[in-house]
Design a protein around this motif. Structure first.
Motif, PDB file in Angstrom:
ATOM      1  N   VAL A  59       0.814  -1.225   0.000  1.00 25.30           N
ATOM      2  CA  VAL A  59       0.000   0.000   0.000  1.00 25.30           C
ATOM      3  C   VAL A  59       0.844   1.270   0.000  1.00 25.30           C
ATOM      4  N   PHE A  60       2.146   1.132  -0.197  1.00 26.75           N
ATOM      5  CA  PHE A  60       3.022   2.277  -0.375  1.00 26.75           C
ATOM      6  C   PHE A  60       2.754   3.346   0.688  1.00 26.75           C
ATOM      7  N   SER A  61       2.469   4.586   0.282  1.00 25.22           N
ATOM      8  CA  SER A  61       2.387   5.675   1.261  1.00 25.22           C
ATOM      9  C   SER A  61       1.142   5.651   2.130  1.00 25.22           C
ATOM     10  N   SER A  62       0.188   4.792   1.850  1.00 31.49           N
ATOM     11  CA  SER A  62      -0.898   4.617   2.821  1.00 31.49           C
ATOM     12  C   SER A  62      -0.341   4.115   4.151  1.00 31.49           C
ATOM     13  N   THR A  63       0.870   3.533   4.111  1.00 28.96           N
ATOM     14  CA  THR A  63       1.581   3.132   5.328  1.00 28.96           C
ATOM     15  C   THR A  63       1.748   4.308   6.284  1.00 28.96           C
ATOM     16  N   LYS A  64       1.948   5.493   5.722  1.00 29.06           N
ATOM     17  CA  LYS A  64       2.195   6.666   6.561  1.00 29.06           C
ATOM     18  C   LYS A  64       1.039   6.917   7.530  1.00 29.06           C
ATOM     19  N   GLY A  65      -0.170   6.518   7.164  1.00 28.09           N
ATOM     20  CA  GLY A  65      -1.298   6.693   8.071  1.00 28.09           C
ATOM     21  C   GLY A  65      -1.087   5.960   9.374  1.00 28.09           C
ATOM     22  N   ALA A  66      -0.532   4.752   9.309  1.00 31.19           N
ATOM     23  CA  ALA A  66      -0.250   3.993  10.529  1.00 31.19           C
ATOM     24  C   ALA A  66       0.841   4.673  11.352  1.00 31.19           C
ATOM     25  N   ALA A  67       1.875   5.167  10.666  1.00 36.40           N
ATOM     26  CA  ALA A  67       2.960   5.854  11.378  1.00 36.40           C
ATOM     27  C   ALA A  67       2.451   7.088  12.101  1.00 36.40           C
ATOM     28  N   HIS A  68       1.608   7.861  11.435  1.00 40.04           N
ATOM     29  CA  HIS A  68       1.127   9.096  12.037  1.00 40.04           C
ATOM     30  C   HIS A  68       0.080   8.826  13.121  1.00 40.04           C
ATOM     31  N   LEU A  69      -0.619   7.711  13.030  1.00 41.12           N
ATOM     32  CA  LEU A  69      -1.524   7.334  14.111  1.00 41.12           C
ATOM     33  C   LEU A  69      -0.731   7.027  15.371  1.00 41.12           C
ATOM     34  N   LEU A 284      -8.447   7.622  19.354  1.00 39.70           N
ATOM     35  CA  LEU A 284      -8.159   9.048  19.471  1.00 39.70           C
ATOM     36  C   LEU A 284      -9.323   9.785  20.131  1.00 39.70           C
ATOM     37  N   LYS A 285      -8.998  10.671  21.039  1.00 42.38           N
ATOM     38  CA  LYS A 285     -10.000  11.523  21.673  1.00 42.38           C
ATOM     39  C   LYS A 285     -10.388  12.654  20.719  1.00 42.38           C
ATOM     40  N   PRO A 286     -11.543  13.267  20.924  1.00 40.84           N
ATOM     41  CA  PRO A 286     -11.991  14.329  20.006  1.00 40.84           C
ATOM     42  C   PRO A 286     -10.967  15.440  19.791  1.00 40.84           C
ATOM     43  N   ASP A 287     -10.284  15.868  20.847  1.00 39.40           N
ATOM     44  CA  ASP A 287      -9.291  16.932  20.692  1.00 39.40           C
ATOM     45  C   ASP A 287      -8.128  16.482  19.820  1.00 39.40           C
ATOM     46  N   THR A 288      -7.741  15.218  19.948  1.00 39.68           N
ATOM     47  CA  THR A 288      -6.644  14.698  19.129  1.00 39.68           C
ATOM     48  C   THR A 288      -7.072  14.584  17.682  1.00 39.68           C
ATOM     49  N   ILE A 289      -8.296  14.111  17.448  1.00 40.68           N
ATOM     50  CA  ILE A 289      -8.823  14.027  16.086  1.00 40.68           C
ATOM     51  C   ILE A 289      -8.817  15.406  15.432  1.00 40.68           C
ATOM     52  N   ALA A 290      -9.242  16.420  16.182  1.00 39.86           N
ATOM     53  CA  ALA A 290      -9.250  17.780  15.646  1.00 39.86           C
ATOM     54  C   ALA A 290      -7.835  18.270  15.353  1.00 39.86           C
ATOM     55  N   GLU A 291      -6.883  17.916  16.216  1.00 36.85           N
ATOM     56  CA  GLU A 291      -5.496  18.366  16.039  1.00 36.85           C
ATOM     57  C   GLU A 291      -4.858  17.742  14.811  1.00 36.85           C
ATOM     58  N   VAL A 292      -4.993  16.424  14.654  1.00 39.68           N
ATOM     59  CA  VAL A 292      -4.319  15.769  13.524  1.00 39.68           C
ATOM     60  C   VAL A 292      -4.961  16.134  12.195  1.00 39.68           C
ATOM     61  N   GLY A 293      -6.263  16.449  12.204  1.00 40.75           N
ATOM     62  CA  GLY A 293      -6.943  16.798  10.971  1.00 40.75           C
ATOM     63  C   GLY A 293      -6.861  18.259  10.618  1.00 40.75           C
ATOM     64  N   GLY A 313       1.078  15.168   9.756  1.00 44.67           N
ATOM     65  CA  GLY A 313       1.526  13.973   9.061  1.00 44.67           C
ATOM     66  C   GLY A 313       0.531  13.495   8.037  1.00 44.67           C
ATOM     67  N   PHE A 314      -0.703  13.342   8.432  1.00 41.42           N
ATOM     68  CA  PHE A 314      -1.744  12.872   7.520  1.00 41.42           C
ATOM     69  C   PHE A 314      -2.000  13.876   6.400  1.00 41.42           C
ATOM     70  N   THR A 329     -11.047  15.836   7.735  1.00 46.83           N
ATOM     71  CA  THR A 329     -10.836  14.447   7.324  1.00 46.83           C
ATOM     72  C   THR A 329      -9.339  14.200   7.183  1.00 46.83           C
ATOM     73  N   PHE A 330      -8.855  13.099   7.741  1.00 48.17           N
ATOM     74  CA  PHE A 330      -7.421  12.811   7.695  1.00 48.17           C
ATOM     75  C   PHE A 330      -7.181  11.392   7.208  1.00 48.17           C
ATOM     76  N   GLY A 331      -6.112  11.197   6.440  1.00 42.46           N
ATOM     77  CA  GLY A 331      -5.795   9.871   5.929  1.00 42.46           C
ATOM     78  C   GLY A 331      -4.530   9.910   5.113  1.00 42.46           C
ATOM     79  N   HIS A 332      -4.370   8.910   4.249  1.00 43.58           N
ATOM     80  CA  HIS A 332      -3.217   8.895   3.353  1.00 43.58           C
ATOM     81  C   HIS A 332      -3.458   7.941   2.201  1.00 43.58           C
TER      82      HIS A 332
END
Length: 382
Positions: A59-69, A284-293, A313-314, A329-332
């Motif tokens: 999955v190539f760079s979709s891997t980065k989603g796991a790293a950033h999680l 992830l807690k709501p504040d963390t979800i908001a921060e990463v996105g 990261g995402f 929305t966050f992903g990779h």
């Protein structure tokens, strides 16, 4: 003869199956792909064709989603602090003018350490520890913090070294313990030998003559930021599929692009991040979800040479790909065509994989219609 579509969709998601079947009917006869989605922790789409339900793909760079999680979880714990300098965790990183780079800068692709002048060998790209050691002494390619550019093959190693220094464990070990194993995810950063039988080797892109001409026109010289960031400035860079098809890469699971997953694995990880799943609270807690996105870098990407947007990261998936998705929305996505993300506002978690690399690289074009179909159905459920 059209490929048979396997799997199920929940009531109200029939249009997703129709969209998937419509796309597959236009593809090559040897097409293999998987599509999976959750809404508020309930699996609503689970479709595949050409392979098996449990086939695994590079999955190539979709891997980065796991790293950033993993990074997000450690920030949430207080183990990592976003506005601390990277040198607090990793003193050697401060060489060549990088001493002021914060973890937030690093995650937002603002550090300027996109590669090394000499490039990496294929074996080195399989080992995050080696990549990190060599990056520590590299002068940044722009003044950190003044611009951003996609750290394509090194961001996982950079973040991974911070994780290792802060916890005493590799990023891959933290991911295995806190994310993959508890949910039994078919998304591996380090594929066990026993699971190799399920891996389907990546097939190279088969562009039309017109598409090949466009790809050729996009090629850059050996001394450009893009060439350095994607490590194509080395004498024999090989094809992208060679990376995923290397057993060494699959075994070590480098966190930038070495992951192996099914669509179920991708979607389930993002579902676990934002929703209650298997009687467990969201990772992830709501504040963390908001921060990463939250968008941290947006505008002209010096490496991609086009408009891009990143959270922590995402990828900021709604901004860069699907503007109909919810803000934050966050992903990779990944070079083979994979796509995965979480839209916390609608409760949607999405995962898509395919075996043959899609033109023009990155998330396969069919994702636009598939994501729209899933999102439309999800909104009707809310």
């Amino acid at each position: 003869m059209a490929q048979q579509i396997h799997g199920t969709v929940a009531d109200g998601f029939e249009a997703v199956r129709e969209e998937f079947a419509s796309f597959v009917a236009t593809e090559r006869p040897d097409y293999e792909g998987q599509l999976c989605a959750y809404v508020h922790g309930r699996r609503v789409v689970d479709l595949w064709t050409g392979g098996e339900s449990d086939s695994l793909y590079g999955v190539f760079s979709s891997t980065k989603g796991a790293a950033h999680l993993v990074a997000a979880l450690l920030v949430q714990d207080g183990t990592l602090e976003l506005d601390r300098k990277v040198t607090y965790y990793w003193p050697e990183f401060g060489a060549e003018g990088k001493g002021g780079v914060t973890l937030r800068d690093l995650l937002a692709h603002r550090a300027g350490v996109i590669g090394i002048d000499a490039g990496f060998s294929a074996e080195e790209l399989a080992d995050d520890r080696v990549i990190a050691e060599r990056l520590a002494d590299q002068k940044p390619y722009w003044r950190p913090g003044t611009a951003f550019g996609y750290h394509a093959v090194v961001i996982g190693a950079l973040v991974g070294e911070v994780v290792r220094r802060a916890t005493g464990h590799t990023l891959q070990e933290v991911y295995e313990e806190r994310v993959r194993a508890p949910y039994g995810l078919d998304f591996y950063l380090g594929l066990p030998e026993a699971e190799e039988r399920r891996f389907r080797s990546v097939q190279p892109m088969v562009p039309t003559p017109e598409q090949q001409a466009e790809l050729d026109a996009r090629q850059t010289g050996p001394h450009t930021l893009a060439s350095i960031a994607f490590n194509t400035h080395v004498p024999d860079p090989g094809g992208l599929q060679d990376h995923a098809n290397s057993r060494l890469v699959r075994a070590k699971g480098p966190a930038s692009a070495g992951g192996v997953a099914s669509a179920r694995g991708l979607a389930t990880m993002y579902a676990a991040a934002i929703s209650e799943l298997d009687d467990r609270p969201p990772l992830l807690k709501p504040d963390t979800i908001a921060e990463v996105g939250q968008i941290h870098s947006v505008g002209y990407d010096l490496v991609a040479r086009t408009h891009k947007a990143f959270g922590l990261g995402f990828q900021a998936t709604a901004d860069v790909a699907y503007p109909f998705l919810g803000a934050g929305t966050f992903g990779h996505s990944g070079a083979g065509g994979s796509q995965a993300f979480a839209d916390a506002r609608s409760g949607l978690a999405y995962g898509y994989t395919r075996r043959r690399m899609a033109y023009p690289g990155g998330a396969a074009p069919e994702n636009e219609a598939l994501v729209r179909a899933v999102h439309t159905a999800a909104l009707r459920q809310n």
